[in-house]
Each structure stands twice: as structure tokens, then as C-alpha cells.
Design a protein around this motif. Structure first.
Motif, PDB file in Angstrom:
ATOM      1  N   UNK A 126       2.800   4.537  -0.657  1.00  0.00           N
ATOM      2  CA  UNK A 126       3.489   3.862  -1.868  1.00  0.00           C
ATOM      3  C   UNK A 126       2.882   4.440  -3.117  1.00  0.00           C
ATOM      4  N   UNK A 127       2.983   5.604  -3.358  1.00  0.00           N
ATOM      5  CA  UNK A 127       2.432   6.171  -4.810  1.00  0.00           C
ATOM      6  C   UNK A 127       3.197   5.726  -5.778  1.00  0.00           C
ATOM      7  N   UNK A 128       2.756   5.438  -6.880  1.00  0.00           N
ATOM      8  CA  UNK A 128       3.579   5.009  -7.920  1.00  0.00           C
ATOM      9  C   UNK A 128       4.444   6.073  -8.242  1.00  0.00           C
ATOM     10  N   UNK A 129       5.712   5.638  -8.755  1.00  0.00           N
ATOM     11  CA  UNK A 129       6.817   6.693  -9.000  1.00  0.00           C
ATOM     12  C   UNK A 129       7.440   7.215  -7.617  1.00  0.00           C
ATOM     13  N   UNK A 130       6.908   6.949  -6.432  1.00  0.00           N
ATOM     14  CA  UNK A 130       7.574   7.649  -5.269  1.00  0.00           C
ATOM     15  C   UNK A 130       8.054   6.950  -4.021  1.00  0.00           C
ATOM     16  N   UNK A 131       8.412   5.481  -4.501  1.00  0.00           N
ATOM     17  CA  UNK A 131       8.895   4.648  -3.719  1.00  0.00           C
ATOM     18  C   UNK A 131       7.895   4.547  -2.618  1.00  0.00           C
ATOM     19  N   UNK A 132       8.315   3.610  -1.441  1.00  0.00           N
ATOM     20  CA  UNK A 132       7.500   3.112  -0.513  1.00  0.00           C
ATOM     21  C   UNK A 132       8.131   3.327   0.809  1.00  0.00           C
ATOM     22  N   UNK A 133       7.162   3.827   1.657  1.00  0.00           N
ATOM     23  CA  UNK A 133       7.436   4.153   3.139  1.00  0.00           C
ATOM     24  C   UNK A 133       6.626   3.458   3.790  1.00  0.00           C
ATOM     25  N   UNK A 134       7.083   2.511   4.761  1.00  0.00           N
ATOM     26  CA  UNK A 134       6.239   1.776   5.773  1.00  0.00           C
ATOM     27  C   UNK A 134       6.781   2.057   7.093  1.00  0.00           C
ATOM     28  N   UNK A 135       5.547   2.405   7.786  1.00  0.00           N
ATOM     29  CA  UNK A 135       5.819   2.556   9.216  1.00  0.00           C
ATOM     30  C   UNK A 135       5.018   1.502  10.095  1.00  0.00           C
ATOM     31  N   UNK A 136       5.514   1.075  11.106  1.00  0.00           N
ATOM     32  CA  UNK A 136       4.816  -0.113  12.022  1.00  0.00           C
ATOM     33  C   UNK A 136       5.103   0.512  13.213  1.00  0.00           C
ATOM     34  N   UNK A 137       3.949   0.725  14.139  1.00  0.00           N
ATOM     35  CA  UNK A 137       4.033   1.008  15.513  1.00  0.00           C
ATOM     36  C   UNK A 137       3.733  -0.300  16.288  1.00  0.00           C
ATOM     37  N   UNK A 138       4.512  -0.854  17.249  1.00  0.00           N
ATOM     38  CA  UNK A 138       4.285  -1.785  17.899  1.00  0.00           C
ATOM     39  C   UNK A 138       4.226  -1.456  19.715  1.00  0.00           C
ATOM     40  N   UNK A 139       3.293  -1.690  20.223  1.00  0.00           N
ATOM     41  CA  UNK A 139       3.106  -1.291  21.720  1.00  0.00           C
ATOM     42  C   UNK A 139       4.182  -2.235  22.261  1.00  0.00           C
ATOM     43  N   UNK A 140       5.021  -1.452  23.234  1.00  0.00           N
ATOM     44  CA  UNK A 140       5.826  -2.443  24.236  1.00  0.00           C
ATOM     45  C   UNK A 140       6.175  -1.444  25.481  1.00  0.00           C
TER      46      UNK A 140
END
Length: 142
Positions: A126-140
């Protein structure tokens, strides 16, 4: 917009929605996106393969909180959610084109706690001016 934010937060912090329990994470995510006041897209597996209950719960919380944060803080004009399962893990990506600069506090800390409690990983770019990209990896395990 404040009403949409309040509804999303109520869903996150309230009892698990019936749709999640009855039809699973994919249907519940579609419902969340239908409530977001920002144009959004969803990419998900074509099949509705069952996920462990703990993964569905953590996944739902992750998506709902990330969307609420994007609506409230990002000033975004576009949102995208991607759910992918490779058998061993569920990957959740939430991306916005907002102001960026998200910090690991509040809602993001709550997401990290839930993901890590299941042995998963969370990354937030989430760099300022560049939006936010969240990635979650959940074991299943299959």
C-alpha cells in the motif's frame, strides 16, 4: 456511503451471516460486493468446493474488513476481489485504486490475527498514491 460502511462493519462484527453458513464463502463474498458503493469485480473458482468452516469464517472476515477499509479510507473508484484455491490453500486478494498508505493497525491487524491463527500469511502492499493490494493465504487441506 456511511450507511454502506456501517452495514459492512455490522456484518463483519455480527453473527456469521446465514448466507455464509448455508452457501459458503463464494456466495457470501458476492453478497458483500453487491453492498459496496464502489464499482467492483469478483474472480472466483467456477466450482463451489467446500472449505473448512474456520477458513470460510476467516476468509469472510478478511474480505469484509478489506472492503470496509477501502470504502472508508481509500477514496477508491474501483475494487477487485479474487478468490483462488489450489487444494492446499485459499488465496484472497483485495485490490483498490485508492490513495494507498494503509498501515497495519485496526482492521488490518484484526485480519492479520485471524489469518495467522490458522497458520496463514497476510501481505499488504500500500504505497501512498498507489492503492492497496491485500493478499491473504489460508491453508485448507483438501
Amino acid at each position: 456511503m456511511e450507511s454502506a460502511i456501517a452495514q459492512l462493519r455490522d456484518l463483519v462484527h455480527g453473527i456469521m451471516p446465514a448466507l455464509l453458513v448455508q452457501r459458503g464463502l463464494y456466495a457470501a463474498t458476492e453478497e458483500l460486493l453487491d453492498q459496496v458503493p464502489i464499482p467492483s469485480s469478483l474472480e472466483r473458482p467456477p466450482e463451489d468446493a467446500a472449505l473448512p468452516a474456520a477458513v470460510e469464517s476467516a476468509g469472510y472476515f478478511t474480505v469484509a474488513e478489506a472492503l470496509a477499509n477501502a470504502v472508508k479510507h481509500a477514496g477508491a473508484s474501483q475494487l477487485s476481489v479474487r478468490l483462488a484455491r489450489d487444494g492446499a490453500a485459499l488465496t484472497i486478494e483485495v485490490r483498490d485504486d485508492g490513495v494507498g498508505g494503509a498501515r497495519p493497525a485496526g482492521g488490518l491487524r484484526g485480519i492479520a490475527d485471524r489469518v495467522e491463527a490458522l497458520g496463514g500469511r497476510l501481505r499488504v502492499d500500500s504505497l501512498p498514491g498507489c492503492g492497496t493490494h491485500l493478499v491473504a493465504e489460508l491453508p485448507c487441506a483438501s
